[in-house]
Design a protein around this motif. Structure first.
Motif, short mmCIF file in Angstrom:
data_model
loop_
_atom_site.label_atom_id
_atom_site.label_comp_id
_atom_site.label_asym_id
_atom_site.label_seq_id
_atom_site.Cartn_x
_atom_site.Cartn_y
_atom_site.Cartn_z
N CYS A 1 -42.31 15.41 -23.06
CA CYS A 1 -41.05 15.27 -22.35
C CYS A 1 -40.10 14.34 -23.09
O CYS A 1 -40.52 13.54 -23.95
CB CYS A 1 -41.29 14.79 -20.92
N SER A 2 -38.82 14.41 -22.78
CA SER A 2 -37.79 13.68 -23.53
C SER A 2 -37.97 12.16 -23.42
O SER A 2 -37.70 11.43 -24.39
CB SER A 2 -36.40 14.08 -23.05
N GLU B 1 -40.07 14.19 -15.32
CA GLU B 1 -40.30 15.24 -16.32
C GLU B 1 -41.76 15.69 -16.36
O GLU B 1 -42.04 16.89 -16.49
CB GLU B 1 -39.85 14.74 -17.70
N LYS C 1 -38.22 9.86 -26.73
CA LYS C 1 -37.34 8.71 -26.95
C LYS C 1 -38.13 7.44 -27.23
O LYS C 1 -37.80 6.65 -28.12
CB LYS C 1 -36.44 8.49 -25.73
#
Length: 405
Positions: free
Chosen positions: A49-50, A310, A54
């Motif tokens: 997931c983002s 997410e 990150k």
């Protein structure tokens, strides 16, 4: 000439999933034009997931600066991750687990295979049958399983607790008291779950008899029913008898990133007062240099608001696959189980086929790969496992192919 630890030579054949891989590879080589859909191994297919991506990028950037560069990780795990886990997975659920009772590792498989080495060679082991093969195989390597009967598929010194449709895949408390009990809920491979009241009986049994439970909760994120506990520490008295193993592989897609942890409360003690906590810390510190800093930062991000949202979507994606598999096979006349609190579907093989015969049948006729139940133990014969970790498109195509057979 080197000499081999003879306990390793007792292991029958190759590891289950290695055998499957060889069979699939041979079939693929002979049939290069066939599209093979793999629903056998429990490997995720959705990307990280983002929030995790990150965090990985941010941690990598730290490595480019001498002021923030990190070398060896603390062997027991960074405090930022252990404290985050303690709060989110335990304190927020009312469980009394401290950050320093959490040991960060590279995955649940390693921990479940390593913790058994702390126990004496004459330790009596009990496992659910069918069983995740690592539990038994690592005890074979430790020399405490006795002799193997190739006819029955049983080890003479292992207490097998049958889990079949006749008992709703719920083992009975063993009459012969074991020293070490392996429980996995939600279960791999059957997809079965356990209620809090039922789990409390195991905790009470272990405390009464001085047994230790190794509780594999790798699939707890898939639990949807309210009476199914996410942790064994939701049960009274679990701190004095239970070790819990968790994984980031299935709840957040870390199969290729590798991160997990084991909870060892300080209240589990030997007769002379030695704690299992200090023994595991000694073992962990000696044999493990710590999970990478960047991966631990990624693990921390799983618990952020963005990460939780997410990963919840990812789990819903896989459970939608599970629903499609379950309903599709049921409509085709199969007897199916699981798929509610776990991403696994467990089905009866049709026409009295053996599980390996059904494996070959599906591979040849539908070009679909699953996992033969007998590979998980004698009580798995006559059953078959499919995973919900494929893409939705492949899952639909695979089940539609099976329905046409």
């Amino acid at each position: 000439m080197f000499r081999v630890n003879e306990d390793y030579l007792k292991l029958p054949g190759s590891y289950l999933f290695s055998t499957i891989a060889k069979k699939v590879s041979a079939f693929s080589a002979e049939n290069p034009d066939k599209k093979i859909i793999r629903l056998g191994i429990g490997d995720v297919t959705q990307p990280l997931c983002s929030a995790v991506i990150k965090a990985l990028h941010s941690a990598v950037d730290e490595m480019a600066d001498a002021a923030t560069f990190r070398g060896y990780s603390p062997d027991l795990g960074y405090d930022f991750l252990r404290e985050t886990i303690a709060k989110n997975d335990y304190k927020d659920r009312g469980c009394d687990i401290a950050a320093d009772e959490i040991f960060v590792s590279d995955g649940a498989k390693s921990d479940s295979g390593n913790i058994q080495e702390i126990f004496s060679k004459d330790t009596r082991v009990a496992v659910c049958d069918p069983v995740y093969p690592v539990y038994v195989d690592t005890n074979v390597m430790a020399g405490r399983t006795g002799t193997y009967d190739s006819t029955t598929g049983l080890w003479s010194n292992v207490i097998y607790m049958p889990c079949t449709a006749e008992n709703d895949f719920s083992p009975e408390l063993p009459k012969e008291v074991p020293d070490l009990i392996y429980l996995c809920y939600p279960n791999n491979p059957t997809g079965a779950s356990i209620t809090k009241d039922a789990l409390q009986k195991w905790v009470d049994y272990a405390n009464k008899n001085g047994s230790v439970i190794v509780y594999d909760a790798a699939y707890e994120a898939y639990i949807s029913e309210p009476d199914v506990p996410h942790s064994i520490y939701e049960c009274e008295g679990a701190r004095t008898c239970a070790v819990e193993i968790r994984s980031f592989s299935k709840n957040a897609g870390f199969t290729g990133t590798r991160l997990g942890f084991t909870v060892v409360p300080k209240d589990i003690k030997t007769e002379d007062g030695t704690t299992l906590h200090q023994l595991w810390a000694r073992r962990h510190g000696t044999k493990f240099n710590g999970a990478p800093y960047i991966v631990q930062r990624a693990g921390e991000a799983v618990y952020s608001a963005e990460g939780k949202a997410e990963t919840k979507q990812q789990i819903a994606y896989y459970m939608n696959n599970a629903k499609y598999i379950f309903e599709g096979l049921k409509s085709a006349g199969y007897s199916v189980y699981g798929g509610v609190n776990a991403p696994y579907i467990w089905l009866k093989t049709p026409d009295n086929m053996t599980s390996w015969d059904f494996f070959d049948f599906l591979l040849e006729k539908a070009n679909v790969v699953g996992t033969p139940g007998s590979g998980f133990g004698p009580s798995g014969e006559g059953y078959f496992r499919l995973t919900a970790f494929g893409s939705y498109e492949n899952t639909v195509e695979a089940i539609d192919r099976i329905k046409k057979l």
